[in-house]
Write an enzyme that holds these catalytic residues in place. Structure first.
Site, PDB file in Angstrom:
ATOM      1  CG  ASP A 185      -1.912   1.010   1.231  1.00 59.32           C
ATOM      2  OD1 ASP A 185      -2.866   1.137   0.328  1.00 59.32           O
ATOM      3  OD2 ASP A 185      -1.761   1.884   2.228  1.00 59.32           O
ATOM      4  CD  GLU A 214      -2.217   2.339  -3.693  1.00 53.23           C
ATOM      5  OE1 GLU A 214      -3.075   3.017  -3.926  1.00 53.23           O
ATOM      6  OE2 GLU A 214      -1.560   2.573  -2.695  1.00 53.23           O
TER       7      GLU A 214
HETATM    8  C1  GLC Z   1      -4.200   3.157  -0.686  1.00 53.37           C
HETATM    9  C2  GLC Z   1      -5.667   2.309  -0.614  1.00 53.37           C
HETATM   10  C3  GLC Z   1      -6.741   3.014  -0.268  1.00 53.37           C
HETATM   11  C4  GLC Z   1      -6.305   3.607   1.107  1.00 53.37           C
HETATM   12  C5  GLC Z   1      -5.025   4.493   1.305  1.00 53.37           C
HETATM   13  C6  GLC Z   1      -4.373   4.695   2.420  1.00 53.37           C
HETATM   14  O1  GLC Z   1      -4.233   4.093  -1.651  1.00 53.37           O
HETATM   15  O2  GLC Z   1      -5.792   1.460  -1.812  1.00 53.37           O
HETATM   16  O3  GLC Z   1      -7.853   2.270  -0.152  1.00 53.37           O
HETATM   17  O4  GLC Z   1      -7.211   4.370   1.472  1.00 53.37           O
HETATM   18  O5  GLC Z   1      -4.072   3.520   0.491  1.00 53.37           O
HETATM   19  O6  GLC Z   1      -3.796   3.577   3.290  1.00 53.37           O
END
Ligand code: GLC
Length: 548
Positions: A217, A276
């Site tokens: 994340d 991500e």
């Molecule tokens: C990422 C996740 C999202 C979350 C954010 C903070 O973007 O996919 O759902 O709110 O991180 O952790």
């Protein structure tokens, strides 16, 4: 057929292992909304386990489970209070163990989310930091700073939270702490070796439990620019993914990923990590997947590409080129739990559905690894009219309509009335529209014209056809508004062609070979060895392509 582009092979080093991740289809389970086993209205791990036969039957290779760790749920689990245990809402650690074992028995790998940029404000470390004095070792695990202006009453800099408002919150003794997301998600300080050691230990905990990898994340957020300089612009959220900000996509973040890769490589069985990362260019995104860093990164440039052939082709080319240049597989993703579902993005209603069907064939034919977000195989649209009182996403702070609840509505499984088999008991945490009666798994099962049937068939062909998955593609010249490409297996073992019409008029495409699968009705006037196909707008076709 004329080949007007030959792309650089993206195959990398295939020796020494299965490299399963290079062409895996990974299904995202948003645990909270997948299946509720205990009737509390919230999906859970035993619920996922009970639906493994469905997932194995769909034909995906792996599941990515969104966070199920102990959390006060300020951001639905992306605010973790204990990284080594399961929140009672989702089950127990024993449930996690059983799910992993059972998934493996079904031939499905398991990827879990890890949230390293921030913890929950209820995490023991943050509670200790609040109780400790400025300058203490407890505060040094987070980003605490004195404020600016008279009495330090202004935040330390102008950084804005992704969810809206300043990225800083003041604590009673006057210091401020950084939170790039909600105030309940304080950012960790990755310059502190203790943070590195803690996360290495967390990764080992889950690897020892048998997971096959991690979805990292906010993998672009852990390193902040030295001195925490001002951005100098308001509305920073509009710059996300298009500019390098002092808190995102900073070069030193890559040292963390190298450290994690060494750790993953010390385990057997090719455990992987997918980033991500919101990077301003495909080039900078590919940096996260250099050979000594993470295995994959989500391709949000593909997700955000409009429905238009030339632009789509440019994104595909650039993604393949940049991933190929570092030897990584490209990835393809159309939806996830943070964005409006693509049926709706592509035009909603019949248009959106037709395009989503065509996009599925395009996506699954591209070289590399693909992600499927739960419910896209059912053609679920975004729920745009969720009653106010149900909407809970912290991102709504950003303003009207910015919430992500509409893509997180629980899955409809069977039956005529909500909650459509999602769970027996309390109403689901978000209401399921009655119109989804026609979209349940049971309603689509056995209907050859359904979205579910299309996904099952496409995934079956993808598994069996030697030309799909990892490798290269060749573009074939085609009419304006269309894209045609060929995938070729090594050693003359077969070719698969994909055509998609993203324009608004029917286009004639030359097909030499045997049609395999179409996303909608197509008219062919084939001779024995092929012929022309009139491809209607918003339609894609796969065929077994002949040489030549
Ligand atoms: C990422 C996740 C999202 C979350 C954010 C903070 O973007 O996919 O759902 O709110 O991180 O952790």
């Amino acid at each position: 057929m004329t080949q007007d582009t030959l792309l650089v092979p993206a195959s990398g080093d295939r020796g020494g292992g299965t490299r399963w991740w290079r062409d895996a289809v990974i299904y995202q389970v948003y645990v909270r909304s997948f299946a509720d086993s205990d009737g509390d209205g919230v999906g859970d791990l035993p619920g996922v386990r009970s639906r493994l036969p469905y997932l194995a039957g769909l034909g995906v290779d792996a599941l990515w489970l969104t966070p199920f760790y102990v959390s006060p749920m300020a951001d639905f689990g992306y605010d973790v209070a204990d990284y080594r245990d399961v929140d009672p809402l989702f089950g127990t650690l024993a449930d996690a163990r059983d799910l992993i074992a059972d998934a493996h028995a079904h031939g499905l790998r398991i990827i879990v989310d890890v949230v390293p940029n921030h913890t929950s404000d209820r995490h023991a470390w943050f509670q200790a930091a609040l109780a400790a004095a400025p300058g203490s070792v407890e505060r040094a695990r987070y980003v605490f700073r004195d404020g600016r202006g008279p009495g330090g009453a202004e935040p330390p800099n102008d950084w804005e939270s992704v969810f809206g408002g300043p990225a800083w919150t003041r604590v009673p003794d006057g210091q401020w702490y950084l939170h790039l997301f909600a105030p309940e998600q304080p950012d960790l300080d990755w310059e502190n070796p203790e943070v590195h050691a803690e996360f290495a230990d967390i990764l080992r905990f889950w690897l020892d439990l048998g997971v096959d990898g991690f979805r990292v994340d906010v993998a672009h957020g852990m390193a902040k620019a030295p001195g925490l300089p001002d951005v100098g612009h308001p509305n920073q959220v509009e710059m996300l993914g298009t500019a390098v900000l002092p808190y995102f996509d900073q070069d030193p973040v890559h040292a963390i990923h190298r450290e994690w890769r060494r750790l993953l490589d010390s385990y057997d069985g090719e455990r992987i990590a997918v980033a991500e990362a919101w990077a301003p260019t495909p080039q900078r995104l590919a940096d996260y997947t250099r050979p000594d860093e993470l295995h994959q990164a989500f391709n949000f440039h593909y997700l955000t590409a409009p429905w238009e052939a030339d632009g789509m082709r440019a994104v595909i080319d650039e993604s393949l080129r940049t991933a190929g240049a570092v030897g990584a597989p490209a990835t393809w993703v159309l939806s996830n739990h943070d964005v409006k579902r693509h049926v709706t993005r592509y035009g909603d209603g019949e248009t959106g559905l037709r395009r989503a069907r065509a996009a599925a064939l395009l996506t699954l034919a591209l070289p590399g690894s693909s992600y499927v977000y739960q419910g896209e195989e059912l053609g679920l649209p975004e729920v745009l009219d969720l009653p106010e009182e149900f909407q809970q996403d912290p991102q709504r702070l950003r303003g009207e309509g910015a919430g992500r609840d509409g893509c997180r509505v629980p899955l409809p499984w069977e039956g005529e009335e909500p909650p459509f088999g999602f769970g027996a008991g309390a109403a689901p945490w978000l209401p399921i529209p009655t119109e989804w009666r026609d979209l349940t798994v049971a309603a689509q099962d056995g209907d050859p014209g359904s979205m579910l049937a299309l996904y099952r068939e496409a995934l079956r062909i993808r598994r069996e056809h030697p030309a799909l998955g990892d490798g290269d593609l060749y573009w074939i010249a085609s009419p304006p508004g269309t894209l045609v490409f060929v995938r070729e297996a090594g050693g003359g073992n077969g070719r698969l062609a994909c055509a998609i019409n993203m324009g608004d008029t029917t286009a004639r495409v030359s097909v030499r070979g045997t049609p395999l699968l179409a996303s909608g009705p197509v008219h062919t006037d084939r001779t024995a060895s092929g012929g022309d196909v009139d491809l209607p707008p918003d339609t894609a076709l796969w065929w077994d392509a002949e040489e030549g």
